[in-house]
Design a protein around this motif. Structure first.
Motif, PDB file in Angstrom:
ATOM      1  N   GLY A  50      21.175  13.676 -19.612  1.00  0.00           N
ATOM      2  CA  GLY A  50      21.472  13.759 -18.193  1.00  0.00           C
ATOM      3  C   GLY A  50      20.261  13.367 -17.373  1.00  0.00           C
ATOM      4  N   PHE A  51      20.497  12.945 -16.131  1.00  0.00           N
ATOM      5  CA  PHE A  51      19.371  12.569 -15.287  1.00  0.00           C
ATOM      6  C   PHE A  51      18.604  13.810 -14.836  1.00  0.00           C
ATOM      7  CE2 PHE A  51      22.057   8.751 -14.526  1.00  0.00           C
ATOM      8  CZ  PHE A  51      21.140   7.810 -14.990  1.00  0.00           C
ATOM      9  N   ALA A  52      17.281  13.699 -14.829  1.00  0.00           N
ATOM     10  CA  ALA A  52      16.416  14.804 -14.425  1.00  0.00           C
ATOM     11  C   ALA A  52      16.499  15.039 -12.919  1.00  0.00           C
ATOM     12  CB  ALA A  52      14.976  14.507 -14.829  1.00  0.00           C
ATOM     13  N   TYR A  53      16.126  16.238 -12.516  1.00  0.00           N
ATOM     14  CA  TYR A  53      15.902  16.545 -11.105  1.00  0.00           C
ATOM     15  C   TYR A  53      14.408  16.398 -10.828  1.00  0.00           C
ATOM     16  CZ  TYR A  53      20.565  18.371 -10.045  1.00  0.00           C
ATOM     17  OH  TYR A  53      21.902  18.492  -9.801  1.00  0.00           O
ATOM     18  N   SER A  54      14.049  16.284  -9.551  1.00  0.00           N
ATOM     19  CA  SER A  54      12.629  16.198  -9.207  1.00  0.00           C
ATOM     20  C   SER A  54      12.358  16.811  -7.842  1.00  0.00           C
ATOM     21  CB  SER A  54      12.132  14.742  -9.232  1.00  0.00           C
ATOM     22  OG  SER A  54      12.706  13.987  -8.181  1.00  0.00           O
ATOM     23  N   ALA A  55      11.130  17.213  -7.647  1.00  0.00           N
ATOM     24  CA  ALA A  55      10.662  17.755  -6.366  1.00  0.00           C
ATOM     25  C   ALA A  55       9.161  17.529  -6.297  1.00  0.00           C
ATOM     26  CB  ALA A  55      10.991  19.230  -6.236  1.00  0.00           C
ATOM     27  N   CYS A  56       8.625  17.508  -5.083  1.00  0.00           N
ATOM     28  CA  CYS A  56       7.178  17.366  -4.943  1.00  0.00           C
ATOM     29  C   CYS A  56       6.663  18.230  -3.795  1.00  0.00           C
ATOM     30  CB  CYS A  56       6.780  15.906  -4.726  1.00  0.00           C
ATOM     31  SG  CYS A  56       7.329  15.186  -3.165  1.00  0.00           S
ATOM     32  N   LEU A  57       5.420  18.640  -3.956  1.00  0.00           N
ATOM     33  CA  LEU A  57       4.672  19.366  -2.938  1.00  0.00           C
ATOM     34  C   LEU A  57       3.521  18.474  -2.522  1.00  0.00           C
ATOM     35  CD1 LEU A  57       3.627  21.862  -1.358  1.00  0.00           C
ATOM     36  CD2 LEU A  57       2.636  22.685  -3.508  1.00  0.00           C
ATOM     37  N   GLY A  58       3.499  18.055  -1.251  1.00  0.00           N
ATOM     38  CA  GLY A  58       2.484  17.127  -0.782  1.00  0.00           C
ATOM     39  C   GLY A  58       1.629  17.717   0.331  1.00  0.00           C
ATOM     40  N   MET A  59       0.330  17.495   0.253  1.00  0.00           N
ATOM     41  CA  MET A  59      -0.620  17.983   1.252  1.00  0.00           C
ATOM     42  C   MET A  59      -1.464  16.838   1.800  1.00  0.00           C
ATOM     43  SD  MET A  59       0.207  20.498  -0.988  1.00  0.00           S
ATOM     44  CE  MET A  59      -0.847  20.158  -2.371  1.00  0.00           C
ATOM     45  N   GLY A  60      -1.484  16.680   3.119  1.00  0.00           N
ATOM     46  CA  GLY A  60      -2.357  15.711   3.755  1.00  0.00           C
ATOM     47  C   GLY A  60      -3.722  16.332   3.971  1.00  0.00           C
ATOM     48  N   LEU A  61      -4.727  15.873   3.264  1.00  0.00           N
ATOM     49  CA  LEU A  61      -6.030  16.558   3.274  1.00  0.00           C
ATOM     50  C   LEU A  61      -6.699  16.502   4.645  1.00  0.00           C
ATOM     51  CD1 LEU A  61      -7.360  15.476  -0.237  1.00  0.00           C
ATOM     52  CD2 LEU A  61      -6.266  17.622   0.424  1.00  0.00           C
TER      53      LEU A  61
ATOM     54  N   MET B 176      -3.885  12.076   0.194  1.00  0.00           N
ATOM     55  CA  MET B 176      -2.780  12.978  -0.083  1.00  0.00           C
ATOM     56  C   MET B 176      -2.882  13.504  -1.513  1.00  0.00           C
ATOM     57  SD  MET B 176       1.357  12.251   0.056  1.00  0.00           S
ATOM     58  CE  MET B 176       1.351  11.902   1.824  1.00  0.00           C
ATOM     59  N   ARG B 177      -2.757  14.815  -1.646  1.00  0.00           N
ATOM     60  CA  ARG B 177      -2.636  15.459  -2.954  1.00  0.00           C
ATOM     61  C   ARG B 177      -1.180  15.863  -3.141  1.00  0.00           C
ATOM     62  NH1 ARG B 177      -4.607  15.820  -7.815  1.00  0.00           N
ATOM     63  NH2 ARG B 177      -6.714  15.847  -6.901  1.00  0.00           N
ATOM     64  N   GLU B 178      -0.591  15.481  -4.259  1.00  0.00           N
ATOM     65  CA  GLU B 178       0.792  15.861  -4.538  1.00  0.00           C
ATOM     66  C   GLU B 178       0.911  16.515  -5.914  1.00  0.00           C
ATOM     67  OE1 GLU B 178       4.234  14.101  -3.157  1.00  0.00           O
ATOM     68  OE2 GLU B 178       3.258  12.363  -2.240  1.00  0.00           O
ATOM     69  N   ILE B 179       1.832  17.451  -5.994  1.00  0.00           N
ATOM     70  CA  ILE B 179       2.219  18.067  -7.262  1.00  0.00           C
ATOM     71  C   ILE B 179       3.708  17.779  -7.430  1.00  0.00           C
ATOM     72  CG2 ILE B 179       2.299  20.182  -8.632  1.00  0.00           C
ATOM     73  CD1 ILE B 179       0.202  21.360  -6.667  1.00  0.00           C
ATOM     74  N   VAL B 180       4.075  17.165  -8.542  1.00  0.00           N
ATOM     75  CA  VAL B 180       5.448  16.711  -8.770  1.00  0.00           C
ATOM     76  C   VAL B 180       6.020  17.438  -9.977  1.00  0.00           C
ATOM     77  CG1 VAL B 180       6.933  14.728  -9.223  1.00  0.00           C
ATOM     78  CG2 VAL B 180       4.876  14.448  -7.810  1.00  0.00           C
ATOM     79  N   ARG B 181       7.201  18.005  -9.825  1.00  0.00           N
ATOM     80  CA  ARG B 181       7.926  18.626 -10.936  1.00  0.00           C
ATOM     81  C   ARG B 181       9.169  17.792 -11.230  1.00  0.00           C
ATOM     82  NH1 ARG B 181       8.652  23.895 -12.622  1.00  0.00           N
ATOM     83  NH2 ARG B 181       6.372  23.867 -12.751  1.00  0.00           N
TER      84      ARG B 181
ATOM     85  N   LEU C 164       0.855  -1.194   0.000  1.00  0.00           N
ATOM     86  CA  LEU C 164       0.000   0.000   0.000  1.00  0.00           C
ATOM     87  C   LEU C 164       0.887   1.239   0.000  1.00  0.00           C
ATOM     88  CD1 LEU C 164      -2.597  -1.154   2.682  1.00  0.00           C
ATOM     89  CD2 LEU C 164      -3.057  -0.825   0.242  1.00  0.00           C
ATOM     90  N   PRO C 165       0.563   2.264  -0.788  1.00  0.00           N
ATOM     91  CA  PRO C 165       1.425   3.447  -0.872  1.00  0.00           C
ATOM     92  C   PRO C 165       1.407   4.261   0.416  1.00  0.00           C
ATOM     93  CG  PRO C 165      -0.605   3.810  -2.080  1.00  0.00           C
ATOM     94  CD  PRO C 165      -0.611   2.373  -1.674  1.00  0.00           C
ATOM     95  N   SER C 166       2.575   4.739   0.827  1.00  0.00           N
ATOM     96  CA  SER C 166       2.654   5.640   1.978  1.00  0.00           C
ATOM     97  C   SER C 166       2.765   7.092   1.532  1.00  0.00           C
ATOM     98  CB  SER C 166       3.849   5.275   2.868  1.00  0.00           C
ATOM     99  OG  SER C 166       5.057   5.325   2.138  1.00  0.00           O
ATOM    100  N   ALA C 167       2.926   7.315   0.234  1.00  0.00           N
ATOM    101  CA  ALA C 167       2.948   8.662  -0.346  1.00  0.00           C
ATOM    102  C   ALA C 167       2.412   8.561  -1.763  1.00  0.00           C
ATOM    103  CB  ALA C 167       4.361   9.249  -0.335  1.00  0.00           C
ATOM    104  N   ALA C 168       1.882   9.664  -2.270  1.00  0.00           N
ATOM    105  CA  ALA C 168       1.237   9.643  -3.587  1.00  0.00           C
ATOM    106  C   ALA C 168       2.220   9.729  -4.741  1.00  0.00           C
ATOM    107  CB  ALA C 168       0.233  10.793  -3.678  1.00  0.00           C
ATOM    108  N   CYS C 169       3.422  10.235  -4.489  1.00  0.00           N
ATOM    109  CA  CYS C 169       4.320  10.584  -5.594  1.00  0.00           C
ATOM    110  C   CYS C 169       5.076   9.411  -6.190  1.00  0.00           C
ATOM    111  CB  CYS C 169       5.312  11.654  -5.152  1.00  0.00           C
ATOM    112  SG  CYS C 169       6.446  11.129  -3.844  1.00  0.00           S
ATOM    113  N   TYR C 170       5.215   8.292  -5.475  1.00  0.00           N
ATOM    114  CA  TYR C 170       6.068   7.206  -5.960  1.00  0.00           C
ATOM    115  C   TYR C 170       5.669   6.711  -7.349  1.00  0.00           C
ATOM    116  CZ  TYR C 170       7.891   6.859  -1.187  1.00  0.00           C
ATOM    117  OH  TYR C 170       8.476   7.126   0.025  1.00  0.00           O
ATOM    118  N   ASN C 171       4.373   6.585  -7.569  1.00  0.00           N
ATOM    119  CA  ASN C 171       3.906   6.089  -8.859  1.00  0.00           C
ATOM    120  C   ASN C 171       4.296   7.005 -10.009  1.00  0.00           C
ATOM    121  OD1 ASN C 171       2.571   3.529  -9.052  1.00  0.00           O
ATOM    122  ND2 ASN C 171       0.959   4.304  -7.719  1.00  0.00           N
TER     123      ASN C 171
END
Length: 288
Positions: A246-257, A153-158, A106-113
């Protein structure tokens, strides 16, 4: 007329809370606000499978760094099916030795997928995705809506170039602080120390010099949102590259509703309908 107040169902100490109509309205309004942010960031909304695969999580050292959160998904062993009625007659659990080996978590965060779905692909300099997921965490204790076994959880991933990801991180931090201030929620942005990567590795040592995770912490001491800068950790493990290879960078903004619901109802002295009206006024000003 007496003001109606709404709270999680009795028994939420087990981490499973039932949310009624007024709170559900508040959850919907919060998510609408976060979706507004996602659109402004240029995000595509994507729905992912509700389970993660053990094979994928191994690639990102999940079982080294977060084994305490993991909740496996499996079925009963075929040779145990006939014994289930007798087994559960006088108990409320199922013995571990009756379960089949599991390849799913079960996912513990929304961004992994997001990262797993982009494995082996090339992305442009500014790829942004948003998703909402039902997440699960095995915790030492569960407290109201602040700490749940199952939560939204709502996440926004860049994902992209270092500059565009860095820009996203700074804008996300500013957006969180401004949102809390506009709603008069007493919350502080603080550095956090639970990296996605090996806590003894070079990336973790770098984090102690340049923090990669900040949390918006409510007056209860609960993180209601976080901004996470992963550098190129996930892209290296999932082979996500830029046009220049080159390998990309990443970041996420996560909100616990549910945690935001808790913080807002605290601000309104437990009056959920008052919190709803306040958020409706806020969103009306933003989209009006």
């Amino acid at each position: 007329m007496r003001t109606r107040r709404e709270s999680p169902r009795s028994g939420a100490a087990d981490g499973l809370a039932t949310i009624g109509p007024d709170m559900l309205r508040l959850v919907g309004l919060l998510d609408a606000c976060f979706l507004d942010w996602a659109r402004e960031f240029g995000a595509d909304e994507v729905s992912y499978p509700p389970l993660l695969q053990v094979a994928d999580l191994k690639r990102i050292d999940y079982f080294d760094n977060f084994p305490q959160l993991g909740m496996m998904v499996t079925g009963l062993r075929a040779d145990q099916l006939a014994d289930m009625s007798a087994h559960t007659a006088d108990r409320d659990t199922v013995r571990a030795d009756m379960l089949a080996d599991s390849g799913y978590v079960l996912p513990s965060a929304a961004c992994y997928n997001v990262y797993f779905s982009l494995s082996g692909t090339s992305v442009d300099e500014r790829t942004t995705v948003t998703t909402r997921a039902r997440c699960f965490r095995q915790e030492k204790e569960y407290v109201g809506l602040d700490r749940l076994l199952s939560f939204s959880m709502r996440e926004i991933v860049r994902i992209g170039g270092a500059d565009t990801v860095g820009e996203f991180v700074e804008q996300a931090r500013q957006r969180l602080v401004a949102f809390a201030k506009a709603l008069d929620v007493n919350a502080t942005l603080r550095d956090a120390t639970d990296p996605f990567f090996d806590s003894d590795g070079p990336r973790a040592k770098m984090q102690r010099l340049i923090p990669v995770k900040q949390e918006l912490v409510s007056e209860r001491g609960v993180a209601i949102a976080s901004v996470n800068f992963h550098r190129n950790f996930f892209s290296e493990r999932c082979d996500i590259t830029l046009p220049d290879n080159g390998f990309a960078y990443s970041a996420c903004l996560g909100m616990g509703l549910e945690r935001w619901v808790s913080a807002l109802t605290d601000r309104h002295a437990g009056d959920v309908r008052s919190a709803v009206r306040g958020l409706e006024r806020y969103r009306g000003r933003q989209v009006g």
